[in-house]
Each structure stands twice: as structure tokens, then as C-alpha cells.
Design a protein around this motif. Structure first.
Motif, short mmCIF file in Angstrom:
data_model
loop_
_atom_site.label_atom_id
_atom_site.label_comp_id
_atom_site.label_asym_id
_atom_site.label_seq_id
_atom_site.Cartn_x
_atom_site.Cartn_y
_atom_site.Cartn_z
N VAL A 1 0.82 -1.21 0.00
CA VAL A 1 0.00 0.00 0.00
C VAL A 1 0.86 1.26 0.00
O VAL A 1 0.67 2.17 -0.82
N THR B 1 3.39 1.52 -3.26
CA THR B 1 2.65 1.75 -4.51
C THR B 1 1.94 3.09 -4.50
O THR B 1 1.94 3.82 -5.50
N THR B 2 1.32 3.43 -3.38
CA THR B 2 0.62 4.71 -3.29
C THR B 2 1.58 5.87 -3.44
O THR B 2 1.27 6.88 -4.10
N TYR C 1 -0.30 -2.39 -7.78
CA TYR C 1 -0.45 -2.93 -6.43
C TYR C 1 -0.19 -4.44 -6.41
O TYR C 1 0.51 -4.96 -5.53
#
Length: 431
Positions: free
Chosen positions: A205, A208-209, A352
Motif C-alpha cells: 500500500v 505503490t501509493t 499494487y
């Protein structure tokens, strides 16, 4: 040309069905489909002569995994059994198709349809079956490259295959769901699994974010009409993507080294003193480092992706927003962001999923280290790197297969849900 006739009014579909059940191809011969019937007969005869004993042996091995230690090799029997199972499914599908085809043809003949001649049959076969024939090699390749390893891995999760139960000295046995129970009840397995799973989710999370957010931020800046030298800036920002990832990771691994790394030697120590930050020996710092490295590796692709999408947004929308008195934030919220998500959602979901199984950066940076007390996984190990260690370092193949199965279910469920929710798979007018 088809026409009705009384010649075949007594043609019985039940007879064709029964004949096809008794022996593949007989129903087609009854329907005067001689070429198709001959092909089915040849296939069944070839199966009975050459494959029946092999498939029986393979299914026996799949069921028992061998009975004589030192003689029967359980894993070879499992491999051969999976191949036999796949062959059995394919042959059963052909057999069922033979029965259905014979019955449907018999019904058509009874209703007045006349079988075509040999030449017309060949032409019709070429027209209708040619695409399927061309896809057969790809289907076979998929069976042996994707389906076979998948079935083998799933079945391996229900055995006791590990360092102490390795053929040919010992036989591997079916143990049902014992491995799954052990994973959630035995303290060392339970604590390690929960810890690694939690870190894997956080890693996926956050990393990737961050790369998506930075890629979008830079794309918005470069796309601003006030920015000059756009081509040069885009070229510079895409350069990290041009360098092979493993080279970048190895360079960063050296830069973050606790003893001689340039991060500590030339930046941290001159600024704050001391011995620097233990990037490779403390889990929290190692995790922070690989998140930053993945952000560096991932943002150029996102930047290039968003840059192309932003250039496709009509300027009329922004002009209409200006007329209505829309602010920059409102234009971003109601025009730019929805359009970008609509166009790129599938690719972002893939980012993701890819980082969830991003083995390269974990292994190349510090091989999943540093070690953690009372755990058989390292401080930065994610599920995929933990599976690698269980397979090649501790030879716990069955537990590795269990974790791989859980990983596959998690990724499949997440991807399926997200793909169903994204508007990229709905009508554009619903946006």
C-alpha cells in the motif's frame, strides 16, 4: 443445400447417443458423418492402446504417492499424476463432446437436415474449426506452463513434503489441512505469518501509493502550460525507468550500507554525527529504505502514464470550469482526477498486485534481512521472499506451497474486487 426428406425420418437421436457412449465415433458413423466418426474412433483406440495404462498408473501415484520407500519417488508420482489428471480431463471433455455432437447431429438429420458431402465437409471444417486449431498450441502451452504448475503447487500444500520427508528415502504423504492448521496454531509459524503478512500489506500500500502520488504530482506540474522545456524535463524524469531495476537496486544497496555507504558517510554523519543510521541491520530502517527505493523505481512509469492521459483531456472542459468560476482544486477534483482514474485504473491495480509479489527489490537489497528473533523470516521479507527461503533454504516445500496458495487467493480476490469496482470496465457514459 439442405432440404427436408423422408429418408431419415426414422433416424433416432437416442441410438446415436447410445452408440457414442459405447464407443466414441460410432454415433457419428450412424449419422453418416464418416470423417468425424473415424477421427473419434482413432482417438479412442489410440488412448486404449497407448495411454490407458499410463493414466491408470499416474492416477494411482496421485492417490497414494507411492507405497515402497526407497523405490517409489513421491514427487515424481505427483508430477505424473497431475499430468494424468489433466489428460483425463481433456479426454473426458472430448468424450462428452463426442456424445453431444452425435445427439445434436441426429436431431438435425431427423428434422430433415442432409449431411454434406466429403468436400463440403472439409470446407465447412476449415471455415469453422480453423481458429480453434490455431489456438491449440497456445492452449497446450498454457496448460503446461500455467495450469500444471498451479495444480502441482496446490496439491503440494496438502502433503508433508519437507526436508525430513524427502523422496526417495522417505515417502511423502497426504495430510489434508494440517499445514494450514499449523500455520495458524503453532506459535513460530503463526507469529511469523502474521508479521510478514502485515508488512507485505503495508509495503504494498505505502510503496505503490507513494509512487502513484509522486508520478501524478510530477505529471501535473510538467503538464502545466507555464512550464518550459517540457521535453527535457520528461526525459530526465523517465531516466530512472531506463536503467535496469536490478542495477539500481544493487547500487542503492551499496549506498545504504551501514559501514561504507555514501548515505551514511557523506550525508547522515556530516549532518547529525554519530555512526549513522543502521539501514541494513534494523528492520524499521531497512523497510523505510526499500519503500524509498521502490518509489524511485516506480514513479517514472506512472509519470509517463499520467502524462499521456493528461494530454488527452479536452481543454474545453477546463475553459467551461473557468467560466463557472471553478478553482484549481475543483478542476483537479472534478475533471482531472476522475479522467485519470478512469483511463488508468486497471494499470494502477496491476501496480499494487505487482508490488505485492515484488521479489526482486526485497532479495537484491538485503535478501530479506535483517534477521528477526523467534522468526524464520527476515525483517523485510514479504510473503514471496519468505516462500523463496522456505523452498530453497529450509526445504519446507509444503508450507511454502500453503503460503503461495494464500498469496494467490489474496491477490486474485483483491484484483477481482477492484476490477469490478472500477469504472474503466463500465460504460463511459456512466462516468
Amino acid at each position: 443445400m439442405n432440404h427436408k426428406t423422408d429418408k431419415f425420418k426414422n433416424h433416432n437421436p437416442n441410438v446415436a447417443t447410445i452408440l457414442s457412449i459405447i464407443f466414441a465415433g460410432l454415433g457419428q458413423l450412424y449419422n453418416r458423418r464418416f470423417l468425424k466418426g473415424t477421427i473419434f474412433i482413432i482417438l479412442e483406440v489410440a488412448f486404449l492402446i497407448t495411454l490407458l495404462d499410463s493414466i491408470n498408473f499416474g492416477l494411482w501415484g496421485l492417490r497414494t504417492l507411492g507405497t515402497i520407500p526407497g523405490t517409489d519417488h513421491s514427487i515424481r508420482l505427483l508430477v505424473f499424476g497431475v499430468l494424468s489428471l489433466i489428460a483425463t480431463i481433456i479426454l473426458l471433455a472430448l468424450y462428452v463432446w463426442n456424445v453431444i455432437d452425435a445427439r445434436n447431429q441426429a436431431k438435425k438429420i431427423k428434422d430433415g437436415w442432409m449431411p454434406k458431402g466429403f468436400k463440403d465437409t472439409i470446407i465447412h471444417f476449415y471455415d469453422t474449426a480453423f481458429p480453434y486449431l490455431m489456438t491449440v498450441p497456445g492452449l497446450l502451452l498454457m496448460i503446461f506452463v500455467v495450469i500444471f504448475p498451479l495444480i502441482f503447487s496446490v496439491l503440494l500444500a496438502f502433503t508433508n513434503y519437507n526436508l525430513y520427508n524427502s523422496p526417495p528415502r522417505n515417502l511423502v504423504e497426504w495430510i489434508g489441512f494440517d499445514n494450514f492448521k499449523e500455520l495458524v496454531t503453532v506459535p513460530i509459524w503463526q507469529e511469523t505469518f502474521i508479521s510478514v503478512l502485515a508488512w507485505t500489506i503495508v509495503w504494498t500500500v505505502v510503496a505503490t501509493t507513494l509512487q502513484i502520488a509522486i508520478g501524478l504530482f510530477l505529471a501535473l506540474i510538467v503538464n502545466d502550460p507555464r512550464i518550459r522545456f517540457k521535453k527535457l524535463i520528461r526525459t530526465i524524469l523517465i531516466l530512472p525507468w531506463a536503467v535496469p531495476a536490478f542495477v539500481t537496486i544493487l547500487i542503492f544497496s551499496a549506498m545504504f550500507n551501514d559501514d561504507f555507504g555514501t548515505i551514511n558517510r557523506d550525508i547522515i554523519i556530516p549532518l547529525i554525527g554519530g555512526e549513522g543510521i543502521p539501514w541494513l541491520s534494523e528492520p524499521i530502517y531497512a523497510r523505510t529504505a526499500i519503500i524509498m527505493i521502490q518509489t524511485w523505481l516506480g514513479f517514472p512509469f506512472i509519470f509517463a502514464l499520467f502524462t499521456g492521459v493528461l494530454q488527452s483531456i479536452s481543454k474545453d472542459w477546463y475553459e467551461a470550469a473557468d467560466v463557472d468560476g471553478g478553482s484549481r482544486f475543483q478542476k483537479f477534483r472534478y475533471i482531472t482526477f476522475p479522467h485519470v482514474l478512469f483511463a488508468t485504473a486497471p494499470l494502477l491495480i496491476m501496480q499494487y498486485a505487482q508490488n505485492f509479489n515484488n521479489f526482486n527489490i526485497i532479495y537484491l537489497f538485503n535478501e530479506g534481512g535483517p534477521p528477526v528473533r523467534n522468526s524464520n523470516a527476515g525483517g523485510t521479507d514479504i510473503l514471496i521472499s519468505w516462500v523463496y527461503k522456505l523452498t530453497f533454504e529450509t526445504n519446507n516445500y509444503a508450507m511454502a506451497a500453503v503460503i503461495s496458495l494464500i498469496m494467490g487467493l489474496i491477490i486474485s480476490g483483491f484484483a477481482f474486487y477492484q476490477f469490478r469496482q472500477t469504472k474503466s470496465f463500465k460504460e463511459e457514459g456512466e462516468l
